[in-house]
Write a protein that holds these residues in place. Sequence first.
Motif, PDB file in Angstrom:
ATOM      1  N   GLU A 164       0.822  -1.226   0.000  1.00  0.00           N
ATOM      2  CA  GLU A 164       0.000   0.000   0.000  1.00  0.00           C
ATOM      3  C   GLU A 164       0.852   1.272   0.000  1.00  0.00           C
ATOM      4  N   HIS A 202      -2.887   2.153   8.351  1.00  0.00           N
ATOM      5  CA  HIS A 202      -3.979   1.490   7.635  1.00  0.00           C
ATOM      6  C   HIS A 202      -4.275   0.159   8.330  1.00  0.00           C
ATOM      7  N   HIS A 236      -7.471  -3.137   9.043  1.00  0.00           N
ATOM      8  CA  HIS A 236      -8.726  -3.779   8.630  1.00  0.00           C
ATOM      9  C   HIS A 236      -9.528  -4.073   9.898  1.00  0.00           C
ATOM     10  N   HIS A 248     -13.033  -2.455   2.437  1.00  0.00           N
ATOM     11  CA  HIS A 248     -11.611  -2.725   2.656  1.00  0.00           C
ATOM     12  C   HIS A 248     -11.170  -2.480   4.106  1.00  0.00           C
TER      13      HIS A 248
END
Length: 218
Positions: free
Chosen positions: A78, A97, A99, A161
């Motif tokens: 990413e 980032h 999840h 996502h």
Amino acid sequence: MAEQLALGEERTAVAKFGRELVEKDLTSGVGGNLSQRDDERVAISPSGIPYDRIDAEDVPVVTVDGEHVEGDLRPSSETPMHTMIYRKRPDVGAVVHTHSPYATTFASLGQEIPASHYLVEFAGGTEIPVADFDLPGSEELGQHAVDALGDDYNGCLLQNHGVIAVGDTVSRAVETAQMIEFTARIHYQASNIGEPIILEDEKIEALLDGLEEYRSLK
Ligand SMILES: [Zn+2]
């Protein structure tokens, strides 16, 4: 020694807070990624290595244009999203980032998280916005994240996502990622029992002013 490494402070922070992402149940295994920059260079978590096995010297360094300049391991897949955020937001010093499951639940519904808890303020606005979907690792996904964050948000959901949180340090970005997950969980739980009360925009805006003051004293 970390002190002798190029970008040693930033690489040490990425290694340390990667472990915190796991400890705080914001990610597991090799999921998610995080970075901290020093001006034009970015220390970013490596691709596919469990967080508990990453030390400062393992953390790759890329430029804000995405060129890999230090470290033997491959930078996170990413990286384009991280570097695009840095190029568009000079105020941002770190990107996280995850999840994390409750926030990602709303991301999969394409639903913003409203102010059913005042800690929504950590995301920098009166709700947590959603960036449009594109393929993980793509420049397009980075562009959608930049669009959703705009000039002022510290966090957003990535449709179908996960979550993006930004801050001036990786410590603050991880804290924001944690608050986003908490806010999502409370909104989910409250919605299961009844109709959550959504705080008025003016109340959140007043809180946002206070948060800035609080953080400047920290
Ligand atoms: Zn992801």
